[in-house]
Design a protein around this motif. Structure first.
Motif, PDB file in Angstrom:
ATOM      1  N   ASP A 249      15.205  45.199  -8.413  1.00  0.00           N
ATOM      2  CA  ASP A 249      15.661  43.957  -7.803  1.00  0.00           C
ATOM      3  C   ASP A 249      15.263  42.770  -8.659  1.00  0.00           C
ATOM      4  O   ASP A 249      14.545  42.878  -9.652  1.00  0.00           O
ATOM      5  N   VAL A 281      25.883  39.149   4.815  1.00  0.00           N
ATOM      6  CA  VAL A 281      26.436  39.913   3.698  1.00  0.00           C
ATOM      7  C   VAL A 281      27.960  39.897   3.709  1.00  0.00           C
ATOM      8  O   VAL A 281      28.601  39.776   2.650  1.00  0.00           O
ATOM      9  N   LEU A 306      17.265  41.501   2.083  1.00  0.00           N
ATOM     10  CA  LEU A 306      18.389  41.252   1.186  1.00  0.00           C
ATOM     11  C   LEU A 306      17.990  41.503  -0.266  1.00  0.00           C
ATOM     12  O   LEU A 306      18.750  42.086  -1.047  1.00  0.00           O
ATOM     13  N   ALA A 309      17.573  45.158  -0.809  1.00  0.00           N
ATOM     14  CA  ALA A 309      18.772  45.939  -0.450  1.00  0.00           C
ATOM     15  C   ALA A 309      18.389  47.119   0.432  1.00  0.00           C
ATOM     16  O   ALA A 309      18.775  48.270   0.201  1.00  0.00           O
ATOM     17  N   ILE A 318      23.402  46.578   2.841  1.00  0.00           N
ATOM     18  CA  ILE A 318      23.269  45.533   1.828  1.00  0.00           C
ATOM     19  C   ILE A 318      23.578  46.150   0.469  1.00  0.00           C
ATOM     20  O   ILE A 318      22.944  47.137   0.082  1.00  0.00           O
ATOM     21  N   PRO A 319      24.519  45.622  -0.286  1.00  0.00           N
ATOM     22  CA  PRO A 319      24.846  46.208  -1.588  1.00  0.00           C
ATOM     23  C   PRO A 319      23.646  46.197  -2.527  1.00  0.00           C
ATOM     24  O   PRO A 319      22.781  45.311  -2.458  1.00  0.00           O
ATOM     25  N   GLU A 320      23.571  47.196  -3.394  1.00  0.00           N
ATOM     26  CA  GLU A 320      22.508  47.243  -4.388  1.00  0.00           C
ATOM     27  C   GLU A 320      22.527  45.977  -5.255  1.00  0.00           C
ATOM     28  O   GLU A 320      23.598  45.494  -5.647  1.00  0.00           O
ATOM     29  N   TYR A 322      22.071  42.980  -4.554  1.00  0.00           N
ATOM     30  CA  TYR A 322      22.877  41.944  -3.912  1.00  0.00           C
ATOM     31  C   TYR A 322      22.391  40.543  -4.309  1.00  0.00           C
ATOM     32  O   TYR A 322      23.192  39.622  -4.482  1.00  0.00           O
ATOM     33  N   HIS A 393      24.402  35.890  -5.854  1.00  0.00           N
ATOM     34  CA  HIS A 393      23.669  35.343  -4.722  1.00  0.00           C
ATOM     35  C   HIS A 393      22.253  34.950  -5.129  1.00  0.00           C
ATOM     36  O   HIS A 393      21.543  35.727  -5.779  1.00  0.00           O
TER      37      HIS A 393
END
Length: 951
Positions: A249, A281, A306, A309, A318-320, A322, A393
């Motif tokens: 992340d 999301v 978030l 993820a 939650i998309p990888e 994100y 984001h």
């Protein structure tokens, strides 16, 4: 001093024969040590970088003792890892590690009794201690080590190591199966754990070992209690092994990664919360989204979900990756610090960003470099130059935390970034506390807003049961559990999972539950152990640390080294690194930490909601804490210390009473800011505002007014007449005119300012309400006490509506009404107001809170002015006793009460009035303050009056 030392041992017991030998354990041990050393900074205790292979019993005994000695002398963390053979004797509760020459059926003379040996090594550390201990045992029946630990080690941990992590290959008497434990641990250290935290710790090894070694369940014990508190869940985050290589992340290797670990640990989410996550999301336009909720509703934890993820019920909601960048704001955050952090993250997560940033920097003129804000120059323009077709984001959490000027500039930059067509793929998610100025700012009106509600009492009960275990709903809240939302929300469930004694009838929905849970958490941290052993984290040390953190503010902002020095200055002799970490860990979820056990380690209070209950419970001398911090900030310190000195050094000096020193430091820093940023930069204007304010605080009223008037002229030229900083300069001019005695001028200035604030900021903005308070005060000073009382009454109605009945500004307005009633001669009404206010402050703040003591002083003065000398004397005498106990003998408020008491005694004939006595009181007060203030000026005039023969 400090550091991380490791003793890694591989031992094959010859008496067990070749058939029971473990394959390749010498290679495994050396690889484990190499991995720990290369990626975790662990140094081999042996000094040669090698593991200890096949030692005899005496060699192993000597090595263990030497390792403890070396770690204790260096105040370092010690890791002891053993892979080999072990035998548990349940009758004697002894778990033996077998050396090369140990017998097959071991005893204390032929093998190492692990529990006894560690207890002995810990117990003989009289003058120094470890900075935490990690024990990893990969041997058969190693669950017996946990049984031994619970009996032998607990008694000595609180007064010695303070923090210990024990991980074993089995939770019971099962075999270890060919070093599977060490093989899986080594694989996890190398490859990381995609489901784990930002670092690999002993606690986070349990899950991958359980998955990789299916025939056994690893055993774990975390001993982080100091006093009566339960072990901190997940252990001390400072006892980590290596960074988690699998974490991908945006916060990977960033200081705030550990903060997200803390926010997302042991979460218990309702479907409403996950609905809010899905809403964030799935919602596309607009590009600015705001998460709003009260304290304890879980806003920051949602941001953590978030970023990580996190899956929900094995669904990748939650998309990888994100989130491409995230920053958690605090009181010291500025546009520059936010921009620097975002650049550091985007340079890794957004392909092409570093090159774009370099191109933009080379293209901007010197004038553009000086006049464009840091977020536009360093983030938005490079982002616009990156060829990306996907949404990016960014999270900015805690917008309500920075000071007014920084918050305003941040919000302006964020709204500009999310409306600029050149950066059309940029989306920003803001987290902000409900009911704050930031949450109601009109610049957020066009944002997509997601509101998070407080959890119900029922939800908090369920969460506490899930996390704490071993308790029922009846234990927590009886048979009737409310569905009403509970003030403090998820913060309460975190505390209830740690404290030794659950509050009685805690299931009410008001904020008293949080206050009681906080108080219990503090008391637990310094309570003796069950066997009566004194805790190393004494009550005095806990109070000092919490006073320092109250002075700092919310969020992990204070460098560890500054905290250590400040505690020593407050009288905490012998506060080593390990002792401070014991204190920090003992307070559990009250404390926020970033980058623990590293050069970038910083600490602070975990949440704004903790401030009031902590302040009410410890009643610490915050002025002394501010000065201890300020005096710890030398000009020759580390990079972190120097940065904190620049941001907050003057503030700590001013709030500690040394306003002259604050002024000198700020004036010293101003030329560098002007040279680097330019004279018209908002940060420079803000520094000039502080200089003007502190000039007034030193008594230079003419200099303060002149500086504010010059600043106003420049604000109007640079920012415009309607900019909040311009309005603030006008407000300061009105206030300092009043302080200088020009009450008509102050009243006129404030009355001209109010309509502009109402038009630009809104009728309910705190600055607007503050101007109304100043107008009411000036009316009273002008002789219109009736008008003052009426104006304060109208203000009270609005502050109750906007801020709530228990907000400090609401209490302050009630105090003003009582004061002006007394000035008008209506002492009966004034006393009734003061006594009701005192009752409410007892309930909200506690009896020992400084604001509560201040109202008692007003009540005593009211008795005195109404002619009731006997009650006034009694009230002052009791008050000064309590002030000396809570604030100290030399605290300014204590000295003022002593002065009032002496004056009343002179008037009543109890003592004689002499200039010598008054001079002594003046000397004491000046010594406590450190520099002249308006109070010392009044006392000085009183001395001159007495010298002239006045009464």
């Amino acid at each position: 001093m400090g550091g991380r030392l490791a003793l890694v041992v591989a031992s094959q017991c010859a008496a067990l024969g070749t058939q029971r030998q473990i394959n390749d354990i010498d290679v495994l041990a050396q690889q484990l040590l190499s991995e720990l050393s290369e990626h975790g900074g662990w140094e081999s205790v042996t000094g040669d970088g090698n593991a200890l292979l096949d030692p005899t019993r005496d060699q192993l005994l000597t090595a263990i003792s030497a390792a403890f000695d070396a770690a204790a002398q260096q105040n370092a963390t010690l890791l002891f890892s053993f892979v080999g053979h072990g035998v548990y004797h349940p009758q004697g509760l002894a778990y033996y590690l077998l050396a090369k020459d140990s017998p097959e059926v071991p005893n204390a003379d032929g093998a190492i009794d692990l529990g006894y040996r560690i207890k002995t090594c810990l117990d003989r550390r009289d003058n120094y201690s470890l900075d935490g201990l990690i024990v990893m045992v990969d041997a058969c029946a190693s669950g017996g080590a946990i049984d031994r630990a619970s009996d032998e080690w607990v008694a000595v941990i609180p007064r010695n190591a303070g923090r210990l992590e024990l991980l074993t290959a089995a939770a019971d008497d099962q075999p270890a199966y060919d070093a599977c434990f060490t093989r899986t641990a080594l694989k996890t250290l190398r490859e990381g754990d995609v489901q784990g935290n930002s670092v690999i710790s002993v606690d986070s090894l349990r899950a991958p070992i359980a998955r990789g070694c299916r025939r056994v369940e690893p055993g774990h014990m975390s001993l982080t209690m100091s006093g009566a508190a339960l072990a901190t869940r997940g252990g001390d985050p400072g006892l980590w092994l290596v960074p988690n290589a699998a974490r991908g992340d945006c916060l990977k290797d960033r200081p705030s990664a550990g903060l997200v670990d803390q926010l997302t640990r042991d979460l218990f989410w309702t479907e409403n919360t996950w609905d809010a996550v899905a809403e964030l999301v799935n919602h596309k336009p607009p590009r600015l989204r705001v998460v709003v909720g009260p304290a304890g509703s879980g806003k920051s934890a949602i941001m953590g979900l978030l970023i990580r993820a996190t899956k929900h019920d094995n669904e990748q909601l939650i998309p990888e990756k994100y989130v491409s960048a995230a920053v958690f704001l605090d009181a010291a955050s500025s546009p520059s610090s936010v921009a620097e952090e975002l650049v550091a993250q985007l340079s890794r997560t957004l392909p092409g960003f570093p090159e774009a940033a370099e191109r933009v920097a080379s293209m901007l003129s010197e004038e553009q470099l000086r006049t464009r804000g840091p977020l536009e120059r360093l983030v938005m323009l490079p982002f616009a130059a990156v060829a990306t077709k996907h949404a990016v984001h960014i999270i900015v959490d805690g917008l309500d935390q920075p000071d007014h000027g920084n918050r305003d500039e941040l919000l302006s930059a964020i709204t500009a970034m999310t409306t600029d067509a050149a950066a059309r793929h940029l989306c920003i998610i803001i987290g902000v506390r409900a009911g704050t100025v930031a949450a109601e700012d009109p610049r957020l009106d066009s944002a997509y807003r997601v509101t998070i509600e407080l959890p119900s009492v029922q939800a908090v009960v369920n969460a506490t049961i899930a996390v704490r275990g071993g308790i029922t709903k009846e234990d927590l809240a009886g048979t009737r559990i409310s569905d009403a939302p509970i003030s403090g929300g998820w913060l309460i469930s975190r505390l209830l999972a740690e404290i030794s004694r659950l509050p009685a009838n805690w299931s009410s929905a008001d904020d008293s539950v949080l206050a009681r849970a906080v108080a219990q958490r503090i008391d637990d941290a310094s309570a003796p152990a069950d066997d009566g052993t004194p805790s190393k984290t004494s009550a005095a040390s806990i109070r000092r640390l919490l006073a320092v953190l109250l002075a700092v503010g919310v969020g992990p902002v204070l460098p560890f080294e500054v905290a250590q020095t400040a505690l020593i200055r407050l009288g905490g002799s012998g506060i080593s690194e390990s002792t401070l970490r014991n204190l920090i860990t003992s307070l559990g979820s009250l404390i926020a930490r970033t980058a623990p056990k590293s050069e970038e380690e910083r600490i602070g209070l975990a949440h704004l909601a903790f401030r009031r209950p902590i302040a009410g419970h410890i009643a610490g001398d915050l002025a002394a804490a501010h000065l201890a911090i300020a005096d710890s900030l030398t000009s020759q310190g580390s990079t972190q210390m120097l940065a904190y000195r620049t941001k907050a050094g003057a503030r700590h000096l001013a709030l500690g009473g040394r306003v002259g020193d604050a002024l000198a430091l700020t004036e010293h820093l101003l030329p560098d800011h002007q040279r680097i940023l330019g004279p018209d930069h908002p940060d420079v204007l803000r520094i000039r505002n502080n200089i003007a304010y502190w000039r007034g605080e030193t008594g230079d009223l003419v200099g303060a007014l002149t500086a504010f008037e010059l600043l106003l002229s420049d604000c109007q030229r640079i920012l415009g007449a309607d900019h909040p900083d311009t309005l603030e300069a006008r407000s300061n001019i009105a206030s300092w005119r009043g302080e200088s005695g020009d009450i008509p001028g102050a009243l006129t200035s404030a009355e001209h300012l109010l309509p502009d604030q109402q038009r630009i900021l809104g009728h309910d903005h705190p600055d607007t309400l503050r101007t109304r308070s100043n107008i009411a005060f000036c009316r009273g000073r002008s002789g219109d006490t009736t008008g003052a009382i009426a104006a304060f009454g109208e203000l009270l109605t609005d502050r109750c509506r906007v801020l709530g009945p228990d907000h400090p500004d609401t209490f302050r307005t009630r105090s003003n009404i009582a004061s002006w009633l007394g000035i008008s001669g209506d002492f009966t009404a004034a006393l009734a107001y003061f006594e009701q206010l005192l009752h409410d402050q007892h309930r909200v703040l506690g009896r020992d809170h400084p604001d509560t003591l201040r109202i008692r002083s007003n009540i005593a003065n009211c008795y005195s002015r109404s002619g009731n000398s006997l009650r006034a004397l009694a009230a002052f005498e009791q008050l000064v006793t309590d002030q000396q106990r809570i604030l100290g003998h030399d605290h300014p408020n204590t000295l003022l009460t002593r002065s009032s008491l002496a004056s009343l005694q002179e008037q009543s004939g109890t003592t004689a009035s002499t200039p010598v006595a008054v001079k002594q009181r003046f000397a004491d007060y000046t010594r406590a303050i450190g520099s002249p203030t308006f109070d010392t000026v009044r006392i000085r005039e009183w001395i001159r009056h007495l010298r002239r023969g006045g009464r």
